[in-house]
Write a protein that holds these residues in place. Structure first.
Motif, PDB file in Angstrom:
ATOM      1  N   UNK A  91     -40.640  21.222 -57.248  1.00  0.00           N
ATOM      2  CA  UNK A  91     -42.017  21.694 -57.130  1.00  0.00           C
ATOM      3  C   UNK A  91     -42.074  23.087 -56.509  1.00  0.00           C
ATOM      4  N   UNK A  92     -41.135  23.388 -55.636  1.00  0.00           N
ATOM      5  CA  UNK A  92     -41.106  24.752 -55.095  1.00  0.00           C
ATOM      6  C   UNK A  92     -40.822  25.767 -56.198  1.00  0.00           C
ATOM      7  N   UNK A  93     -39.926  25.380 -57.101  1.00  0.00           N
ATOM      8  CA  UNK A  93     -39.626  26.294 -58.206  1.00  0.00           C
ATOM      9  C   UNK A  93     -40.882  26.505 -59.060  1.00  0.00           C
ATOM     10  N   UNK A  94     -41.626  25.416 -59.273  1.00  0.00           N
ATOM     11  CA  UNK A  94     -42.843  25.550 -60.072  1.00  0.00           C
ATOM     12  C   UNK A  94     -43.863  26.450 -59.372  1.00  0.00           C
ATOM     13  N   UNK A  99     -51.470  28.076 -59.947  1.00  0.00           N
ATOM     14  CA  UNK A  99     -50.626  28.394 -58.781  1.00  0.00           C
ATOM     15  C   UNK A  99     -51.251  27.796 -57.518  1.00  0.00           C
ATOM     16  N   UNK A 100     -52.534  27.944 -57.374  1.00  0.00           N
ATOM     17  CA  UNK A 100     -53.209  27.438 -56.178  1.00  0.00           C
ATOM     18  C   UNK A 100     -53.157  25.911 -56.137  1.00  0.00           C
ATOM     19  N   UNK A 101     -53.488  25.294 -57.269  1.00  0.00           N
ATOM     20  CA  UNK A 101     -53.517  23.823 -57.284  1.00  0.00           C
ATOM     21  C   UNK A 101     -52.132  23.237 -57.036  1.00  0.00           C
ATOM     22  N   UNK A 102     -51.131  23.824 -57.676  1.00  0.00           N
ATOM     23  CA  UNK A 102     -49.782  23.279 -57.472  1.00  0.00           C
ATOM     24  C   UNK A 102     -49.349  23.471 -56.020  1.00  0.00           C
ATOM     25  N   UNK A 103     -49.771  24.579 -55.409  1.00  0.00           N
ATOM     26  CA  UNK A 103     -49.398  24.810 -54.011  1.00  0.00           C
ATOM     27  C   UNK A 103     -50.022  23.745 -53.114  1.00  0.00           C
ATOM     28  N   UNK A 107     -48.242  20.581 -53.417  1.00  0.00           N
ATOM     29  CA  UNK A 107     -46.998  20.644 -52.651  1.00  0.00           C
ATOM     30  C   UNK A 107     -47.266  20.397 -51.167  1.00  0.00           C
ATOM     31  N   UNK A 108     -48.357  20.966 -50.660  1.00  0.00           N
ATOM     32  CA  UNK A 108     -48.683  20.749 -49.242  1.00  0.00           C
ATOM     33  C   UNK A 108     -48.818  19.257 -48.952  1.00  0.00           C
ATOM     34  N   UNK A 109     -49.469  18.548 -49.880  1.00  0.00           N
ATOM     35  CA  UNK A 109     -49.694  17.120 -49.655  1.00  0.00           C
ATOM     36  C   UNK A 109     -48.383  16.351 -49.617  1.00  0.00           C
ATOM     37  N   UNK A 141     -43.992  13.547 -46.823  1.00  0.00           N
ATOM     38  CA  UNK A 141     -43.160  12.514 -47.447  1.00  0.00           C
ATOM     39  C   UNK A 141     -41.773  13.018 -47.823  1.00  0.00           C
ATOM     40  N   UNK A 142     -41.503  14.272 -47.533  1.00  0.00           N
ATOM     41  CA  UNK A 142     -40.200  14.835 -47.883  1.00  0.00           C
ATOM     42  C   UNK A 142     -39.572  15.437 -46.637  1.00  0.00           C
ATOM     43  N   UNK A 143     -38.388  16.003 -46.827  1.00  0.00           N
ATOM     44  CA  UNK A 143     -37.740  16.626 -45.668  1.00  0.00           C
ATOM     45  C   UNK A 143     -38.293  18.016 -45.393  1.00  0.00           C
ATOM     46  N   UNK A 144     -39.348  18.396 -46.151  1.00  0.00           N
ATOM     47  CA  UNK A 144     -39.961  19.688 -45.869  1.00  0.00           C
ATOM     48  C   UNK A 144     -40.580  19.742 -44.475  1.00  0.00           C
ATOM     49  N   UNK A 145     -40.725  18.586 -43.839  1.00  0.00           N
ATOM     50  CA  UNK A 145     -41.297  18.593 -42.494  1.00  0.00           C
ATOM     51  C   UNK A 145     -40.537  19.519 -41.550  1.00  0.00           C
ATOM     52  N   UNK A 146     -39.301  19.851 -41.920  1.00  0.00           N
ATOM     53  CA  UNK A 146     -38.542  20.722 -41.006  1.00  0.00           C
ATOM     54  C   UNK A 146     -39.204  22.078 -40.825  1.00  0.00           C
ATOM     55  N   UNK A 147     -40.122  22.442 -41.719  1.00  0.00           N
ATOM     56  CA  UNK A 147     -40.723  23.763 -41.587  1.00  0.00           C
ATOM     57  C   UNK A 147     -41.618  23.878 -40.361  1.00  0.00           C
ATOM     58  N   UNK A 148     -42.074  22.728 -39.835  1.00  0.00           N
ATOM     59  CA  UNK A 148     -42.875  22.798 -38.605  1.00  0.00           C
ATOM     60  C   UNK A 148     -42.009  23.057 -37.379  1.00  0.00           C
TER      61      UNK A 148
END
Ligand code: HEM
Ligand code: SF4
Ligand code: SF4
Lengths: 498, 231
Positions: free
Chosen positions: B131-134, B186-190, B193-195, B199-206
């Protein structure tokens, strides 16, 4: 003076038989879960050799520990800014190839194989990918007992720095075992390397731990530790390390590696040190002064001032008594026969090693005719070169090793004359003087090193629970979290803790 | 009605999932709150992919603050003309976007082809990277292709004010009606992704460990006080 207590260990290398029992019991206790297969909180390596992970002493590669730059102590791998810039890719961290790919065998096949002409075999299978491995090529002690031959020995960073030629011919070669755990350093570079602040040193006993809830997997501790004793769990993505079996030591029991050590080479006890002196000690200019500087951090547990300050710091009678009877204090600080491993890393490690003596006496063939003085030059022509031991245990200062070996030799000679006779009395020789010891100490040493029983080898005061800030508050609380109200059974709200 | 859904309801729902999901996970699932490092398994490709990707993200983040958060008037006030802004946005934003996409593609291929990494990658790991690539790919497309071939779109008059209006709880969804479709995507997909973050390991960004910069190296913690903290 800021008095702190530290649990510490001594390993008497002469007695290590390289059986790996310590490693196995440690593994079955702590690292038998997915993600930890490759971890050995305790490992035993044959020296000369590359150790585990391979060439862990090569700090040009791993950049572990501290260095002195312009008179200031800094992390070799770089300070906070460098670390934050490298956080997306840590250039100095080892990978699984530096350790090894753990594997099991396809045992099922032995049982389920259909009838066939040849005997079924259990093929090795990676515990990481589940793929069959045609041939495992490295393990945690692959070069056990010099089995790697000269090819592996020449990669030993200590050998590389050595002037003397290391003989690899069968008749002349040497080896020794080096069991290793986390050093629970006084100046731990793993703690300093952790961006999250998840690693910490416990106030009460100096044990260095990773808070599993705070670790975010930034993995700088892995190579920040110059001993490579912090491991990355690829399953939880968090760091794990030796915890000195704190659930055992808190109950007054030795660590599992010590408890099960077949050679009974391990000793555990408490020492008192002055936390205010640590930084200065780690910052002395000449690496060869680090050993003395570290010794200067320790406090005499019999000194009235020290006892007073210790009590003020909240250290109780039992721990002070523990420090007085500590086998570590005797061996490392009083008799000075146990040395820190690689003091030049400036972490002030707290697992001390009595260097091995046995192989050096090998060339003395006719001990019957040797007089006591004859042992003095023998120390300099040992099978294990003094310079090799110095590279491990005294930042290359051979005089430190020589002194220890003289003490051990004096002990050996004296005990031989006591038990077997046939040798001139040690009191008359120069050996005692050269070694800087006396008969009384020697006999005490011989007892502790040779015949000491469980209670003498392990002097471990129990966890200082009574020093919990508010015992009343804990009354009735269950020690097993989540099973009982952690706040305890409180009757009146006015009795509740702060 | 459709506009209200996409530019009012959808952003608020996704942001709410992101915020409350993250808080819940932080409070109750500490043991899973980590950066998903696979460096232990493979270093060579990570060395290129991960810094490229993350530094790209860092630049893109700054770029979005410049475009979405800071109003157009501010640029005029400090004397940056619209033309200058667009040149900067196209070159700077385009470079950042390409870094992200290139980095993420390297990471994705690495994830798919290197056994040790693939076997332990979860669905969520693949989901995040893809999804980041998208999202980043659409971003690069609007910056580098749309802006230069169709029209240099002035999103600071539409998307920017709309985005800011979300945070004062007076969403001006009409502004988004006329926005070109790729920008909308672009906005909707972003937001989608935020949502997914909790549920993913993206939490590390905090957890960017910036407090490391002003913390003493050594840390002593007492057992009793420390346990108490946990209670
Ligand atoms: C806040 C600062 C950030 C830091 C310090 C950081 C750090 C890291 C680290 C250490 C890794 C592991 C790399 C490895 O395999 O060793 C990683 C992976 C990753 N990060 Fe970040 N990150 C940050 C922000 C972000 C953001 C904002 C995103 C995306 C929204 C992101 C997306 C990812 C992804 C997708 C991976 C997995 C890469 C893979 O597939 O291997 N990160 N990050
Ligand atoms: S030996 Fe132990 S305490 Fe010392 S730096 Fe390494 S992990 Fe930390
Ligand atoms: S159990 Fe003891 S004797 Fe055996 S390898 Fe370990 S330290 Fe050496």
């Amino acid at each position: 003076m800021r008095v702190k207590a530290q649990v510490a260990m001594v390993m008497h290398l002469d007695k290590c038989i390289g059986c790996h029992t310590c490693s196995v019991t440690c593994k079955t206790t702590w690292t038998n879960r997915p993600g930890t297969e490759y971890m050995w909180f305790n490992n035993v390596e044959t020296r000369p050799g590359v150790g585990y992970p391979q060439e862990w002493e090569n700090q040009d590669y791993y950049k572990g520990g501290w260095e002195l730059k312009n008179g200031k102590l800094r992390l070799r791998a770089g300070g906070p800014i460098t670390k934050l810039m490298n956080i997306f890719y840590n250039p100095n961290m080892g990978s699984m190839d530096d350790y090894y790919e753990p594997w099991t065998y396809d045992y099922d096949h032995l049982i389920n194989s259909p009838k066939s002409e040849h005997l079924p075999v259990a093929r090795p299978k990676s515990m990481i990918t589940g793929n069959y491995m045609d041939k495992p090529e490295w393990g945690s002690n692959w070069d056990d007992d010099l089995a790697g031959g000269s090819e592996v020995v020449s990669r030993d960073p200590n050998v590389k720095g050595l002037q003397d030629h290391i003989a690899m011919e069968y008749e002349k070669t040497f080896m020794m075992y080096l069991p290793r755990i986390c050093e629970h350093c006084l100046n731990p570079s793993c703690v300093a390397s952790c961006p999250s602040g998840a690693l910490y040193k416990r106030d009460e006993d100096g044990i260095v731990l990773v808070d599993q809830e705070e670790c975010r997997g930034w993995r700088f501790c892995m190579n920040g530790c110059p001993y490579n004793k912090v491991y990355y769990n690829w399953n939880t993505h968090k760091a794990e390390k030796c915890n000195f079996c704190y659930p055992r030591t808190e109950a007054g029991l030795p660590t599992i590696c010590s408890e099960t050590c077949v050679g009974r080479i391990r000793y555990i006890g408490v020492v008192l040190y002055d936390a205010d002196r640590v930084k200065a000690a780690a910052s002395v200019e000449d690496p060869q002064d680090l050993y003395e500087a570290q010794l200067n951090c320790f406090l005499d547990p019999f000194d009235d001032e020290v006892i007073k300050a210790a009590k003020e710091a909240g250290i109780n009678e039992e721990w002070i008594k523990g420090a007085q009877e500590s086998p570590i204090y005797k061996m490392a600080m009083k008799w000075k026969i146990a040395l820190p491993l690689h003091p030049e890393y400036r972490t002030l490690p707290m697992v001390w090693y009595v260097p091995p003596l046995s192989p050096i006496m090998n060339h003395i063939t006719n001990e019957e005719e040797l007089n006591t003085d004859g042992y003095i030059p023998a120390v300099d022509q040992m099978r294990i070169p003094i310079s090799y031991l110095a590279s491990l245990l005294s930042a290359g200062d051979t005089s430190v090793i020589r002194k220890v070996l003289l003490k051990l030799t004096a002990m050996r000679v004296h005990m031989r004359s006591v038990n077997v006779g046939g040798i001139d009395e040690i009191g008359k020789s120069k050996l005692l003087e050269e070694a800087g010891t006396d008969v009384e100490t020697i006999e005490e040493m011989a007892r502790l090193l040779g015949v000491a029983k469980y209670d003498e080898r392990f002097v471990i005061p129990t966890g200082r629970r009574e020093m919990d800030d508010d015992l009343h508050y804990r009354q009735g609380a269950c020690s097993l979290e989540d099973l009982a109200p952690p706040e305890g059974l409180v009757t009146f709200s006015s009795e509740r803790g702060k | 009605m459709e506009a209200i859904f996409w530019w009012v309801i959808f952003p608020y729902i996704t942001l709410a999932i992101m915020i409350f999901g993250s808080i819940y996970r932080f409070a109750h699932r500490q043991l899973t709150w980590v950066a998903p490092s696979t460096e232990f398994f493979e270093k060579k490709w990570l060395k290129i992919g991960s810094p490229l990707f993350h530094y790209g993200l860092l630049f893109a983040f700054i770029g979005h603050v410049m475009g979405m958060v800071i109003p157009k008037g501010f640029y005029h006030w400090i004397g940056v003309s619209d033309h200058m802004y667009h040149i900067l946005a196209i070159y700077g934003g385009g470079l950042a976007g390409l870094m992200i996409v290139a980095g993420a593609v390297i990471l994705l291929i690495r994830k798919m082809t290197i056994d040790r990494v693939r076997v332990h990658a979860t669905f969520a790991d693949f989901f995040s990277v893809i999804s980041l690539i998208i999202v980043a790919g659409l971003g690069v497309y609007v910056t580098l292709v749309y802006n230069t071939t169709v029209v240099a779109y002035e999103y600071r008059d539409t998307i920017g004010p709309w985005f800011r209006s979300l945070f004062v709880f007076q969403p001006q969804y009409e502004l988004m009606r006329a926005v070109p479709f790729v920008f909308q995507l672009h906005v909707i997909s972003a937001f989608a992704l935020f949502a997914s973050i909790p549920f993913t390991r993206l939490v590390h960004l905090y957890s960017a460990p910036v407090h490391y910069l002003n913390r003493p190296y050594q840390q002593y913690r007492s057992r009793s006080a420390y346990k108490r903290k946990g209670i």
